[in-house]
Scaffold this motif. Structure first.
Motif, short mmCIF file in Angstrom:
data_model
loop_
_atom_site.label_atom_id
_atom_site.label_comp_id
_atom_site.label_asym_id
_atom_site.label_seq_id
_atom_site.Cartn_x
_atom_site.Cartn_y
_atom_site.Cartn_z
N SER A 227 0.83 -1.20 0.00
CA SER A 227 0.00 0.00 0.00
C SER A 227 0.87 1.25 0.00
CB SER A 227 -0.94 0.00 1.21
OG SER A 227 -0.25 0.29 2.41
N ILE B 64 -5.84 -4.55 7.09
CA ILE B 64 -6.63 -4.37 8.31
C ILE B 64 -7.55 -5.58 8.53
CG2 ILE B 64 -8.48 -2.98 9.34
CD1 ILE B 64 -7.15 -0.55 7.87
N ARG B 65 -8.11 -6.10 7.44
CA ARG B 65 -8.98 -7.28 7.56
C ARG B 65 -8.21 -8.47 8.12
NH1 ARG B 65 -10.29 -11.90 5.26
NH2 ARG B 65 -8.63 -11.75 3.70
N ARG C 63 -6.06 8.26 2.87
CA ARG C 63 -7.33 8.97 2.73
C ARG C 63 -7.10 10.48 2.72
NH1 ARG C 63 -11.32 5.06 6.45
NH2 ARG C 63 -12.14 3.92 4.64
N ARG D 291 -3.94 3.89 6.49
CA ARG D 291 -5.13 4.19 5.70
C ARG D 291 -5.55 5.64 5.87
NH1 ARG D 291 -10.37 0.46 6.31
NH2 ARG D 291 -10.63 1.72 8.20
N ASP E 49 -10.48 7.16 11.07
CA ASP E 49 -9.46 6.15 11.30
C ASP E 49 -8.56 6.53 12.46
OD1 ASP E 49 -8.81 4.99 7.87
OD2 ASP E 49 -10.21 4.29 9.41
N LEU F 85 -4.54 1.14 10.29
CA LEU F 85 -5.48 2.27 10.35
C LEU F 85 -4.74 3.60 10.15
CD1 LEU F 85 -7.71 1.12 13.32
CD2 LEU F 85 -8.49 1.49 10.99
N ILE G 36 -5.43 2.32 -0.67
CA ILE G 36 -6.50 2.13 0.32
C ILE G 36 -7.01 0.69 0.28
CG2 ILE G 36 -8.88 2.80 0.88
CD1 ILE G 36 -8.08 5.67 -0.05
N LYS G 37 -7.15 0.12 -0.93
CA LYS G 37 -7.61 -1.27 -1.04
C LYS G 37 -6.66 -2.23 -0.33
CE LYS G 37 -10.13 -0.87 -5.45
NZ LYS G 37 -10.10 -1.24 -6.89
N CYS H 190 -4.62 -1.47 2.05
CA CYS H 190 -4.73 -1.20 3.48
C CYS H 190 -5.96 -1.91 4.07
CB CYS H 190 -4.85 0.31 3.72
SG CYS H 190 -3.51 0.94 4.71
N ASP H 191 -7.06 -1.83 3.34
CA ASP H 191 -8.28 -2.51 3.79
C ASP H 191 -8.01 -3.99 4.02
OD1 ASP H 191 -10.59 -0.62 1.67
OD2 ASP H 191 -9.72 -0.16 3.62
N GLU H 192 -7.27 -4.61 3.08
CA GLU H 192 -6.98 -6.04 3.20
C GLU H 192 -6.05 -6.30 4.37
OE1 GLU H 192 -7.34 -10.08 2.24
OE2 GLU H 192 -8.54 -8.30 1.81
#
Length: 809
Positions: A171, A191-192, A208, A204, A220, A201, A184-185, A187-189
Motif C-alpha cells: 500500500s 486491516i482485515r 485517505r 489508511r 481512522d 489504520l 486504500i484497497k 490497506c483494507d486487506e
C-alpha cells in the motif's frame, strides 16, 4: 511545508530517533526474535522483528511499543541491534532471517547499499523467504526505486498471500505512485487480516488524506486513539487532516499532543512550524514560534532533511529575518532532489526580495478545484460587476490573486468562497433556520454531487423542486446528476422543463445536448449546443458541447475551431484540452494531441483515459517507452482499466518484451474475457515465444468468440503452414483455414490473406496453386515488400514450402 506523500514512508517505517543506549520516549528500537508483549496483562504477539518500533512509554523494567508492553531486555537500541545481528550472521551464516534483520538495521543507519546486499544474500539463501522481499521493498522505496519495490511486494504476496504486513507494505508503494485507491484497497486487506493492528489504520488515514477523504481519515485516527491514547502518529495525522479542513485550533492541539507523546517526532514540530509561518490569519502566525519548532525538527533530522530546512527558511522569513531565510533556503536547495531544485531557487529569490512564504503560496492549492459561493457573492470582470444571478453556485478555481479567486468567468472575493465542507455546513444552517428554503436544498444537492453522493444529491434537488417548481436552475442541477449517473431520459425531461420555465437558459440547452449525445442522438445534440451558443456566444461550455457534436459528425476541423474558441474564453478548462486532443488524434496529428493531453495532465487531471490516450499517441509516434509509462500511470489510477492493459501489452509486444506482453494480455482477459482481439494478440505473443500449443488455442478462441474474424483464421493458418516445428504443421488444415480467412478479410488485408493461402498450398505440396497465389501477392505488394514476397515465390517454384526459422533465445 514538506511533501507529505514523499516522507510518509520514512515516518511510518523508519521513525528517526536518538540511538542512546538508555531506552527513552520516542526512541526507535528493534524487538528480539521470540519476544512476547502484553496488552492489559494479556500476552500479545510481537509483530515483525524486521521493523523498528517507537517507544511510547517507559517504566522501570518495560517499554511500550504501540499498545504492547515489552521487557527492556527484549528490545534493542539501534546500536545494540547492529552488534547483535552482526554476531548472528557470523554465527549462523545460512540463516536468512539474521541477514534480513541486519539489513533493516543498516537501513535505519542510512547504509542502504549494504542493506540491499544483505537482502539479496537472504534471498539467495532462501528464495521463498517473503520477509526478505518485503524488507528489500522498503529499502528500494526509500531510494525511489518504486517499480522495483512493487515487484518485491508482489513476490512476497505470492509467497505469503495472507500476510497483512505485505499488503500494508505494498500500500505504501502504491501511495508513492499516487495510486490512492490501490493503496486504500491494500490497506483494507491488511486491516482485515490483522484487525487489532493500529498501524494499518494509521496508514489508511494517510492515504485517505492524500485522496482528500478527510472525514474518513479523521475517523481512522479516532479509532486508533480510542484504542491507544498514546499513539503519537494518530494525533499527527488527525492534526493534518483537521488542518486541511481549516480546523486550525484542533490541528495545533493534535500536533502538540503528538509531541508530548513523542518528543522526537520531527514531523509534528515541522507541521506546527509551517502553521505558524504560513497561516492566512495574522492572529495565528507567529514567526518566533515557527523558528523554534522548525529548529527542533531540523535538530532531530540532524539538518539533513531538505523539507525541514525549507520550513525553517519560511519561519525565518515570517519573523522578518530574510538573511537567514535565504541562507537556509539555499541549504534546502542544495539537499533537494534534482527535479525540485529550480522551485527551491525561486523560493530563495522570493525571500531575497523580503517577502514572506505566505505571500508566495497564496491560494494556488485551490487551482483546478470546485468551490462554492455564499449568497450574495458578486463577481467582477474588467472592474465591472457581474450579476450574482448569473454566477453558478458551484465553480472551478482557475486563478487567484491576493484577495480574489477567478471562478467560472469572474473574480470573486475570497471571503465569499467556500470549500465543500463549509458549503455543506452553510446549507445545513440555512435549512435549519428555514426548512422551506428551496435554494438551500438545491445548493446542498450540488455539494453532495461534488462529493459523489449522487443519491443524496438527487434527493435534495428534488426537494428543492417540490418547494419551488418554477426554479429552472434546480431542474438543470438535477439533470446534471442524471447525466452523471447515465439516466439520460430523466436528464432530457428535466432540461426540457427548465427550458419551458426559462426559454433563454443556455445552460439547460448545454446540459440537454450532453444527454442527447449519450443517447447517440447526434443531430439533436448539435441543435441544442448550437442554440446555447446563439443565446450566449461567450459560453465556453456551449462551445465545448458543440465541438463534441462536430466530433460525432466527423467534422474534426470544426470541432477544433470550437474548442479553440472555448479555450480563449476558459483557458484553464482541462476538459476542452482533452477533447481537442482527441480531435487532433482523429486527424492523425499526434504531436498536437500529445501537447493538449499534456496540458490536461499538468493541470491536475487524474483521468486514466487521458493517460491511456496520450500513451496511444506516443505509441503512434514510435515513442514506446513514453507510451508504456503513460499506460502504467493509467493502470495506477484505475487498476481495472482493461484498455490500458491491452495497449501496454501491445507496446510490450512491439518492444519485444513478450513475457510482459503476455502478463498484460492475461490481465485484460481476466477483467473482461470476451475480448477476441486480446486472445489474438496473446496468441501472437505465445507464437513468438515458441509456445505454439497456447498460440493455437488463443487463435481458436478468437474464432470461437468472433467467427467472422478473418485475421484470426489467417493467424492459425500461417502457424500451421510455416511453423519450424513439424509437429504443428498441417497443410490441409492450413488451406481450409486460410481460405475461410481470405473470404472474411477486407481489401486492406487481402495481400496477407493471399500470402497465407500460398504458404498453405506449398505446405500441402500443391505448388502450382501456391505459385498462382504468391504471384498475386507480388503484384499487389508495395515496393518495399516485393523482395520479401518474391523470395517466397521463388521457393514455391523450386517445389519447396516456406518455413519460419527458429529464433535463438
Amino acid at each position: 511545508m514538506r511533501n507529505y506523500a514523499a516522507t510518509l514512508f520514512v515516518i511510518l517505517f523508519f521513525p528517526l530517533a536518538s540511538i542512546a543506549s538508555d531506552l527513552c520516549l520516542g526512541q526507535a528500537v528493534f524487538i528480539k526474535a521470540g519476544a512476547c508483549g502484553a496488552i492489559n496483562g494479556v500476552a500479545a504477539k510481537a509483530g515483525s522483528i524486521h521493523s523498528t518500533y517507537t517507544i511510547s512509554d517507559v517504566n522501570e523494567d518495560s517499554v511500550r511499543l504501540e499498545r504492547k508492553w515489552f521487557r527492556k531486555t527484549d528490545v534493542m537500541s539501534i546500536d545494540e541491534a547492529s552488534n547483535f545481528y552482526n554476531a548472528q550472521v557470523s554465527e549462523k551464516p545460512l540463516d536468512p532471517q539474521g541477514w534480513v534483520c541486519r539489513a533493516a538495521v543498516l537501513s535505519e543507519k542510512k547504509n542502504n547499499d549494504d542493506a540491499l546486499k544483505d537482502c539479496i544474500h537472504a534471498i539467495e539463501l532462501d528464495p521463498k523467504f517473503a520477509a526478505a522481499y518485503l524488507t528489500r521493498s522498503v529499502i528500494l522505496l526509500m531510494q525511489d526505486a518504486v517499480d522495483e519495490a512493487l515487484d518485491d511486494c508482489n513476490t512476497a504476496l505470492k509467497l505469503d498471500p495472507h500476510n497483512p504486513e505485505a499488503f500494508l507494505c505494498r500500500s505504501a508503494v502504491w501511495f508513492a505512485k499516487d495510486a490512492y485507491e490501490n493503496a486504500i484497497k491494500d490497506c483494507d486487506e491488511g486491516i482485515r487480516l490483522s484487525p487489532d493492528d493500529d498501524f494499518g489504520l494509521i496508514l489508511r488515514a494517510e492515504y485517505r488524506i492524500g485522496n482528500v477523504e478527510l472525514n474518513a481519515a479523521i475517523a481512522d485516527c479516532d479509532e486508533v486513539i480510542k484504542r491507544d491514547a498514546k499513539c503519537s502518529s494518530a494525533f499527527l495525522r488527525r492534526g493534518y487532516a483537521q488542518q486541511l479542513q481549516g480546523n486550525i485550533t484542533d490541528a495545533v492541539e493534535d500536533y502538540q499532543q503528538s509531541i508530548r507523546l513523542n518528543p522526537l517526532n520531527d514531523s509534528a514540530y515541522q507541521f506546527l512550524a509551517w502553521v505558524y509561518a504560513t497561516h492566512p490569519d495574522q492572529l495565528v502566525r507567529n514567526g518566533t514560534l515557527a523558528v523554534e519548532f522548525a529548529k527542533k525538527a531540523c535538530e532531530i533530522q540532524e539538518y539533513q532533511d531538505w523539507n525541514c530546512i525549507r520550513t525553517l527558511a519560511a519561519a525565518y522569513a515570517e519573523s522578518g529575518d530574510y538573511s537567514n531565510a535565504v541562507s537556509w533556503q539555499n541549504k534546502a536547495t542544495e539537499l533537494a532532489p534534482a527535479d525540485s531544485k529550480q522551485v527551491e531557487r525561486e523560493w530563495a529569490e522570493h525571500y531575497g526580495s523580503h517577502k514572506s512564504c505566505r505571500e508566495l503560496i497564496g491560494t494556488d492549492s485551490l487551482i483546478g478545484k470546485h468551490v462554492f459561493l455564499k449568497d450574495g457573492a458578486k463577481g467582477t470582470v474588467d472592474d465591472e460587476t457581474v450579476d450574482p444571478a448569473l454566477i453558478p453556485f458551484r465553480l472551478i478555481v482557475s486563478d487567484f490573486d491576493d484577495t480574489a479567486l477567478w471562478v467560472g468567468l469572474a473574480w470573486v472575493k475570497k471571503r465569499d468562497v467556500m470549500s465543500a465542507e463549509e458549503a455543506l455546513q452553510f446549507c445545513d444552517e440555512q435549512i435549519r433556520r428555514n426548512p422551506t428554503n428551496a435554494s438551500a436544498w438545491r445548493k446542498r444537492g450540488c455539494v453532495h454531487f461534488e462529493n459523489n453522493e449522487h443519491a443524496k444529491a438527487i434527493e435534495h434537488c428534488t426537494q428543492a423542486i417540490k418547494l419551488d417548481p418554477k426554479d429552472a436552475i434546480a431542474y438543470v442541477e438535477r439533470a446534471t446528476i442524471w447525466n452523471a449517473t447515465k439516466q439520460t431520459d430523466k436528464a432530457i425531461d428535466d432540461c426540457t422543463e427548465a427550458i419551458k420555465l426559462q426559454k433563454d437558459f443556455a445552460r439547460a440547452y448545454v446540459c440537454r445536448a450532453r444527454a442527447w449525445r449519450d443517447k447517440k442522438e447526434i443531430e439533436k445534440g448539435w441543435l441544442d449546443s448550437n442554440e446555447a451558443i446563439r443565446l450566449d456566444p461567450d459560453d465556453a461550455a456551449a462551445l465545448l458541447a458543440r465541438g463534441l457534436s462536430w466530433i460525432d459528425k466527423g467534422e474534426y476541423d470544426r470541432a477544433i475551431d470550437d474548442f479553440g474558441d472555448a479555450l480563449e474564453l476558459d483557458p484553464s478548462n482541462r476538459d476542452i484540452y482533452i477533447n481537442r486532443a482527441y480531435a487532433f488524434s482523429c486527424r492523425q496529428e499526434s504531436a498536437n494531441a500529445i501537447s493538449d493531453y499534456t496540458v490536461a495532465i499538468r493541470s491536475g487531471s487524474r483521468d486514466a483515459a487521458v493517460y491511456n490516450n496520450r500513451g496511444r499517441e506516443w505509441q503512434s509516434a514510435g515513442e514506446l517507452e513514453k507510451a508504456i509509462k503513460d499506460y502504467t500511470d493509467a493502470i495506477l489510477i484505475d487498476a481495472e482499466y482493461e484498455l490500458a492493459y491491452a495497449n501496454r501489452g501491445i507496446a510490450w509486444y512491439t518492444a519485444g518484451k513478450l513475457e510482459k506482453a503476455i502478463d498484460d494480455f492475461n490481465q485484460v482477459i481476466t477483467i473482461g474475457p470476451n475480448y477476441p482481439f486480446m486472445y489474438q494478440w496473446r496468441g501472437h505473443a505465445f507464437r513468438a515465444t515458441g509456445d505454439f500449443e497456447n498460440a493455437i488455442k488463443d487463435f481458436n478462441e478468437t474464432i470461437k468468440i468472433d467467427p467472422k474474424n478473418g485475421l484470426a483464421y489467417q493467424s492459425v493458418a500461417w502457424l500451421k503452414a510455416t511453423c519450424f516445428d513439424p509437429h504443428y504443421r498441417d497443410g490441409k488444415q492450413a488451406i481450409d483455414l486460410a481460405t475461410k480467412g481470405l473470404a472474411l478479410t477486407d481489401d486492406k488485408n487481402r495481400s496477407s490473406g493471399l500470402d497465407t493461402l500460398a504458404a498453405a498450398y506449398a505446405e500441402a505440396g500443391e505448388f502450382e496453386a501456391a505459385i498462382k497465389e504468391a504471384q498475386k501477392v507480388v503484384d499487389l505488394a508495395p515496393a518495399d515488400k516485393k523482395a520479401e514476397y518474391q523470395k517466397r515465390l521463388e521457393l514455391y517454384r523450386l517445389n519447396q514450402p516456406y518455413h519460419e526459422v527458429k529464433q535463438a533465445k
